[in-house]
Every structure is written in structure tokens, then in C-alpha cells.
Design a protein around this motif. Structure first.
Motif, short mmCIF file in Angstrom:
data_model
loop_
_atom_site.label_atom_id
_atom_site.label_comp_id
_atom_site.label_asym_id
_atom_site.label_seq_id
_atom_site.Cartn_x
_atom_site.Cartn_y
_atom_site.Cartn_z
N LEU A 156 1.84 4.16 -6.99
CA LEU A 156 1.27 2.79 -7.15
C LEU A 156 0.11 2.56 -7.24
CD1 LEU A 156 2.72 1.26 -9.25
CD2 LEU A 156 3.04 -0.45 -7.89
N ILE A 157 -0.22 2.36 -6.32
CA ILE A 157 -1.93 1.83 -6.04
C ILE A 157 -2.48 3.31 -5.86
CG2 ILE A 157 -3.54 0.54 -4.64
CD1 ILE A 157 -1.41 -1.93 -4.67
N PRO A 158 -3.10 4.38 -6.35
CA PRO A 158 -3.52 5.76 -5.89
C PRO A 158 -5.22 5.78 -5.32
CG PRO A 158 -4.28 5.42 -7.72
CD PRO A 158 -3.46 4.53 -7.65
N LYS A 159 -5.67 6.98 -4.82
CA LYS A 159 -7.02 6.71 -3.81
C LYS A 159 -6.85 6.07 -3.00
CE LYS A 159 -8.65 8.09 -8.51
NZ LYS A 159 -9.24 8.22 -9.34
N GLY A 169 2.16 11.41 -13.36
CA GLY A 169 1.49 12.59 -13.72
C GLY A 169 0.61 12.35 -12.67
N ALA A 170 -0.20 12.08 -12.37
CA ALA A 170 -1.16 11.72 -10.95
C ALA A 170 0.22 12.92 -9.62
CB ALA A 170 -1.27 10.58 -10.86
N LYS A 171 -1.27 13.44 -8.80
CA LYS A 171 -0.79 14.46 -7.96
C LYS A 171 0.17 13.17 -6.44
CE LYS A 171 -4.14 16.49 -7.64
NZ LYS A 171 -5.89 17.39 -6.75
N ALA A 205 0.99 -1.32 -0.02
CA ALA A 205 0.11 -0.28 0.43
C ALA A 205 1.25 1.64 0.31
CB ALA A 205 -1.19 -0.28 0.83
N SER A 206 1.91 1.16 0.29
CA SER A 206 3.01 2.49 0.68
C SER A 206 3.87 2.58 -0.69
CB SER A 206 4.00 2.10 2.50
OG SER A 206 2.82 2.39 3.03
N LEU A 207 3.64 1.71 -1.90
CA LEU A 207 4.46 1.82 -2.48
C LEU A 207 4.59 3.15 -3.71
CD1 LEU A 207 4.90 -1.99 -4.66
CD2 LEU A 207 6.69 -0.61 -3.40
N GLU A 208 5.06 3.94 -3.59
CA GLU A 208 5.24 4.67 -5.15
C GLU A 208 5.65 4.95 -5.77
OE1 GLU A 208 7.27 8.49 -2.96
OE2 GLU A 208 6.27 8.01 -0.95
N PRO A 214 -6.40 2.51 13.96
CA PRO A 214 -5.73 3.61 14.55
C PRO A 214 -4.98 4.29 14.18
CG PRO A 214 -6.00 0.83 15.15
CD PRO A 214 -6.56 1.13 14.13
N ASP A 215 -4.19 3.34 13.60
CA ASP A 215 -2.61 4.24 13.23
C ASP A 215 -2.62 5.17 11.63
OD1 ASP A 215 -3.46 1.23 11.26
OD2 ASP A 215 -1.66 0.49 11.68
N LYS A 216 -3.66 4.51 10.96
CA LYS A 216 -4.27 5.72 10.06
C LYS A 216 -3.01 4.89 8.82
CE LYS A 216 -7.08 8.54 12.10
NZ LYS A 216 -8.32 8.27 11.69
N LYS A 217 -2.84 3.88 7.98
CA LYS A 217 -2.49 3.36 7.14
C LYS A 217 -3.06 3.28 5.93
CE LYS A 217 1.15 1.16 10.10
NZ LYS A 217 2.21 0.10 10.24
N ARG A 218 -2.10 3.36 5.29
CA ARG A 218 -3.21 3.44 3.91
C ARG A 218 -3.49 1.96 3.01
NH1 ARG A 218 -0.65 3.89 -1.11
NH2 ARG A 218 -2.70 5.62 -1.91
N SER A 219 -2.68 1.00 4.01
CA SER A 219 -3.18 -0.36 4.08
C SER A 219 -4.20 -1.03 4.71
CB SER A 219 -2.59 -1.35 4.60
OG SER A 219 -2.33 -1.56 5.56
#
Length: 162
Positions: free
Chosen positions: A59-62, A53-55, A8-11, A68-73
Motif C-alpha cells: 500500500l505504501i510503496p518504495k 499494477g505496481a510490482k 508499513a507491511s500493508l499490501e 537490525p530486523d530489516k523491517k519496512r518501518s
């Protein structure tokens, strides 16, 4: 074989010709270069092309942060749980089970333990390999990852439903 938060954190900037260049993680061993399996390379290339080009730069946007840890996963974990329950799988199957399956497939493919540990980000906790030795070559890691075989229908279903 990556952890859910690593995925989830991959850029986009973490994707190279050689693989995913993980900059941080749960442990020191989590910082590593992970080869991209030949079966998912087209999907990764598509995600990179769509994300350019996305802000956000992920790698997986949106993916909304949660828990509780506010992670993207957080929401991926919840979605996985709902879908696997709907498909009739029990509580013993969690997203992390996919990591275990990958490691089992590495083992069954005859991949040496030290190589498998480097690929999945586990520490080499002995003096010889953990302290003195340099990391394995990326070509050897790629070869090991590509020895893992997936059922094509299952892989297609997983990609389509994510």
C-alpha cells in the motif's frame, strides 16, 4: 491505532471494503480486521489506485528495509523522529504515541474496552470474552473508529508531509 510495522507491511490485497485485513502481527491478537477511519478512506483509496499494477504490491510503496530486523518501518520511524524534533517535540513523543492517542480518543468517545482491544489488536485475556466470545461485528468496530475525531488541519498536515 495500528502499530508502525502493521502500517508499513500493508499490501494492497489487505485493503477491503470493510478495512485492513491484517494477516500477521506481533501477537495472535494482532491478526484482525481494522476498520478504516472515514477521514483517511480517500487517502487509502488513492494509495490503492496508485499501487495497482505496481510490482511491489505494498500500500505504501518504495519503503527500504532497514535496521537490525530489516523491517519496512525502520525509515518511517527515523523520518518521524527527525520531523517531530524539527517541530520542537521532545524525546517522549515517538511514532507509537499516535497509537496511544488513538486509544485515548476511543476511551473518551465511550467505546467499550472489549471493542477497543479488538480494534487495536490487544488480547482479551479473560475466559468469558477472550475464550468463549466471537469477535465484535465489523459494523460496530467501524462505528467506534468513526467516533474518533481528528483536528482537520493536523490530519491534512500529516497526510501532506508523509
Amino acid at each position: 491505532g495500528m502499530r508502525i510495522d502493521e502500517i508499513a507491511s500493508l499490501e494492497v490485497s489487505h485493503v477491503t471494503e470493510e478495512g485492513f485485513n491484517l494477516q500477521e502481527g506481533k501477537t495472535d491478537s494482532a491478526v484482525r480486521l481494522v476498520p478504516i477511519h472515514q477521514d483517511i478512506r480517500p487517502l487509502v483509496d488513492q494509495l490503492v489506485a496508485e499501487a495497482e499494477g505496481a510490482k511491489e504490491g505494498y500500500l505504501i510503496p518504495k519503503l527500504n528495509r532497514g535496521g537490525p530486523d530489516k523491517k519496512r518501518s525502520w525509515h518511517i520511524q527515523k523520518m518521524f523522529g527527525r520531523r517531530k524534533t524539527k517541530l520542537g517535540f521532545g524525546a517522549d513523543l515517538v511514532f507509537h504515541s499516535l497509537r496511544g492517542t488513538f486509544i485515548t480518543k476511543l476511551k473518551r468517545a465511550g467505546v467499550p474496552v472489549t471493542l477497543a482491544k479488538e480494534i487495536v489488536g490487544h488480547s482479551l485475556d479473560d475466559l468469558t470474552f477472550g475464550h468463549y466470545a466471537e469477535n465484535m461485528l465489523i459494523k460496530d468496530k467501524q462505528s467506534a473508529v468513526d467516533r474518533v475525531e481528528f483536528e482537520k488541519d493536523l490530519l491534512r498536515y500529516s497526510v501532506v508531509t508523509v
